[in-house]
Design an enzyme around this catalytic site. Structure first.
Site, mmCIF file in Angstrom:
data_model
loop_
_atom_site.group_PDB
_atom_site.id
_atom_site.type_symbol
_atom_site.label_atom_id
_atom_site.label_comp_id
_atom_site.label_asym_id
_atom_site.label_seq_id
_atom_site.Cartn_x
_atom_site.Cartn_y
_atom_site.Cartn_z
ATOM 1 N N GLN A 79 39.468 40.392 39.722
ATOM 2 C CA GLN A 79 40.660 40.399 40.584
ATOM 3 C C GLN A 79 41.665 39.322 40.205
ATOM 4 O O GLN A 79 42.736 39.234 40.807
ATOM 5 C CB GLN A 79 40.258 40.210 42.055
ATOM 6 C CG GLN A 79 39.375 41.299 42.610
ATOM 7 C CD GLN A 79 40.082 42.638 42.721
ATOM 8 O OE1 GLN A 79 41.311 42.719 42.718
ATOM 9 N NE2 GLN A 79 39.316 43.700 42.822
ATOM 10 N N CYS A 113 32.146 46.510 48.551
ATOM 11 C CA CYS A 113 31.041 46.018 47.697
ATOM 12 C C CYS A 113 30.787 44.533 47.910
ATOM 13 O O CYS A 113 30.447 43.811 46.965
ATOM 14 C CB CYS A 113 31.297 46.307 46.212
ATOM 15 S SG CYS A 113 31.363 48.044 45.822
ATOM 16 N N HIS A 115 31.193 39.939 44.792
ATOM 17 C CA HIS A 115 31.086 41.400 44.719
ATOM 18 C C HIS A 115 29.632 41.737 44.364
ATOM 19 O O HIS A 115 28.968 40.952 43.681
ATOM 20 C CB HIS A 115 32.032 41.860 43.603
ATOM 21 C CG HIS A 115 32.212 43.338 43.475
ATOM 22 N ND1 HIS A 115 31.317 44.142 42.798
ATOM 23 C CD2 HIS A 115 33.187 44.157 43.914
ATOM 24 C CE1 HIS A 115 31.754 45.388 42.824
ATOM 25 N NE2 HIS A 115 32.887 45.427 43.499
ATOM 26 N N ASP A 124 33.796 35.693 37.354
ATOM 27 C CA ASP A 124 34.132 37.102 37.544
ATOM 28 C C ASP A 124 35.631 37.174 37.812
ATOM 29 O O ASP A 124 36.094 36.877 38.909
ATOM 30 C CB ASP A 124 33.316 37.655 38.722
ATOM 31 C CG ASP A 124 33.782 39.040 39.145
ATOM 32 O OD1 ASP A 124 34.700 39.595 38.519
ATOM 33 O OD2 ASP A 124 33.208 39.570 40.125
HETATM 34 N N1 PMP Z 1 34.090 41.857 40.673
HETATM 35 C C1 PMP Z 1 35.083 42.010 41.532
HETATM 36 C C2 PMP Z 1 35.607 40.811 42.260
HETATM 37 C C3 PMP Z 1 35.621 43.267 41.754
HETATM 38 O O1 PMP Z 1 36.612 43.428 42.630
HETATM 39 C C4 PMP Z 1 35.097 44.381 41.065
HETATM 40 C C5 PMP Z 1 35.619 45.781 41.294
HETATM 41 N N2 PMP Z 1 35.836 46.118 42.650
HETATM 42 C C6 PMP Z 1 34.066 44.166 40.160
HETATM 43 C C7 PMP Z 1 33.600 42.891 39.977
HETATM 44 C C8 PMP Z 1 33.456 45.277 39.374
HETATM 45 O O2 PMP Z 1 34.376 45.822 38.498
HETATM 46 P P1 PMP Z 1 34.088 47.222 37.788
HETATM 47 O O3 PMP Z 1 33.687 48.170 38.860
HETATM 48 O O4 PMP Z 1 35.394 47.557 37.160
HETATM 49 O O5 PMP Z 1 33.015 46.976 36.788
#
Ligand code: PMP
Length: 408
Positions: free
Chosen positions: A204, A365, A124, A201
């Protein structure tokens, strides 16, 4: 063991009672943000109604009650991740802030020109850009582990990119776009062998899989409350205590100090050192309740339910003429991305919305990953504890209608 009682779970989520465009809502966008059960809504409401006050150092009753609930939520997060101590749990805004915190306070001070940070091609943006910023400041380089055609990360490919200049590995546990479950325990073992710290991370993964940071053997683990049926604007960073204790603060302010003087300030111990300012108190309490809710469902049971569901969805989608899955990983959790011949994903998402079905379309993203698969966008169906095969069937039926509309 008994499965998930879907009717009961759905009844716990008031928003699922609403209609969209005259149809009962079918919510297939939990990877972007999940919905909240009544228990979470009640926990936040109860805080504001009954005992809200600023936390820490307060002598009055409300402050003590708020502090107890806030710190109780930290203990809940500790249990959820099986961290060794609640001192290893830092409340943050979400996965994004957690990763930025580690990039700023752990990685950047250790990076020299020519050093390397290793990520994968399926990250992401929030697990790419903070490292690019740290690399820009220090002269270090970002290196990238490739993704296979199936949408997987191979251990050999990781091993081949770790060298004596690698200072940190940061990898996504479950891809928000492909749904791939990465072998993070094996990657962490590789990292440990080479003496390289690893951040995972878990944005998910935390909502879908049992997570045990000690069993995984990771140094840092990040997740967001809003994807785990909790409030937005709150999340947690797990960090091994010895790392946190050696890190400088990320932000300065109240609550993160032991003593402030103009000649020099002493910082508080972790986790307070990394929690400058008044935190999202009710949000943390709501997050604790969300994690309790997940425990109540049974995390193994939920993972099994969702594994079957996402497998069912992937198979059914692949069988729709003109639909192509992006990524066909062996282990999948939470999400399936697809494109439909002759249509743009945005149109697919719009036409599905007309039928009350919420999916996301876009790059999610993960622009480098889109480029890797030669698409600019996908449609993504993602699943949570309240979804069932009946909703997948409705999605498939709707896609057939869209296909006919486009004359495909
Ligand atoms: N990492 C992953 C794999 C995500 O899916 C997301 C959110 N789409 C994020 C990081 C970022 O999370 P947040 O926007 O809640 O900070």
């Amino acid at each position: 063991a008994a499965g998930i009682d879907l009717a009961r779970v759905r009844a716990d989520f008031p928003i699922l009672r609403r209609e969209v465009n005259g149809r009962p809502l079918i919510y297939l966008d939990s990877a972007a943000s999940a919905q909240r059960p009544q228990a979470v809504i009640d926990a936040e409401l109860d805080c504001y109604r009954r005992y809200y006050a600023n936390v820490h150092r307060g002598v009055h009753t409300l402050s003590q009650e708020s502090t107890a609930a806030f710190e109780g939520a930290r203990e809940q997060v500790r249990r959820f991740l099986n961290a060794a101590s609640e001192r290893e749990v830092v409340f943050v805004r979400g996965a994004t802030e957690a990763i930025n915190l580690v990039a700023h306070s752990f990685a950047a001070p250790r990076l020299q020109p020519g050093d390397e940070v290793l990520v994968t091609h399926m990250e992401h943006h929030s697990n790419i850009v903070p490292w690019q910023l740290a690399c820009e400041r220090t002269g270090a380089q970002l290196r990238v582990v490739p993704v296979t055609d199936d949408g997987e990360i191979e251990l050999d490919a990781v091993a081949a990119r770790i060298n004596e200049r690698t200072r940190l590995i940061s990898v996504v546990h479950v891809s928000n776009t492909l749904g791939t479950v990465n072998p993070v325990a094996e990657i962490a073992a590789l990292a440990r062998e080479r003496g390289v710290p690893i951040l995972v991370d878990g944005a998910q993964a935390a909502p879908h899989l049992p997570v045990d940071v000690q069993a995984l053997g990771v140094d840092f683990y990040a997740f967001s409350g809003h994807k785990a049926y909790g409030p937005s604007g709150i999340g947690a960073l797990y960090g091994r205590y010895e790392h946190l204790a050696a890190m400088a603060p990320y932000q300065g302010g109240g609550d993160m100090i032991r003593r402030v003087a103009f000649e020099g300030t002493e910082y508080a111990e972790p986790p307070a050192r990394f929690e400058a300012g008044t935190p999202n108190i009710a949000g943390a309490i709501g997050l604790g309740e969300a994690l309790r809710y997940l425990e109540g469902l049974g995390r193994e049971r939920l993972a099994a339910h969702e594994r079957a569901l996402v497998g069912y969805a992937a198979e059914a989608l692949a069988a729709v003429p003109g639909v192509e899955l992006i990524g066909t990983p062996q282990r999948r959790a939470g999400a399936v991305s697809f494109v439909m011949a002759g249509t743009h994903p945005n149109d697919v998402a719009m036409l599905l919305d007309e039928q009350g079905i919420a999916v996301r379309a876009g790059h999610h993203c993960t622009q480098p990953l889109m480029e890797r698969f030669g698409v600019s966008a996908t449609a993504r169906a993602s699943f949570g504890c309240y979804n069932g095969t009946d909703e997948v069937d409705a999605l498939i039926e709707a896609l057939h209608r869209i296909r006919r509309l486009f004359g495909a």
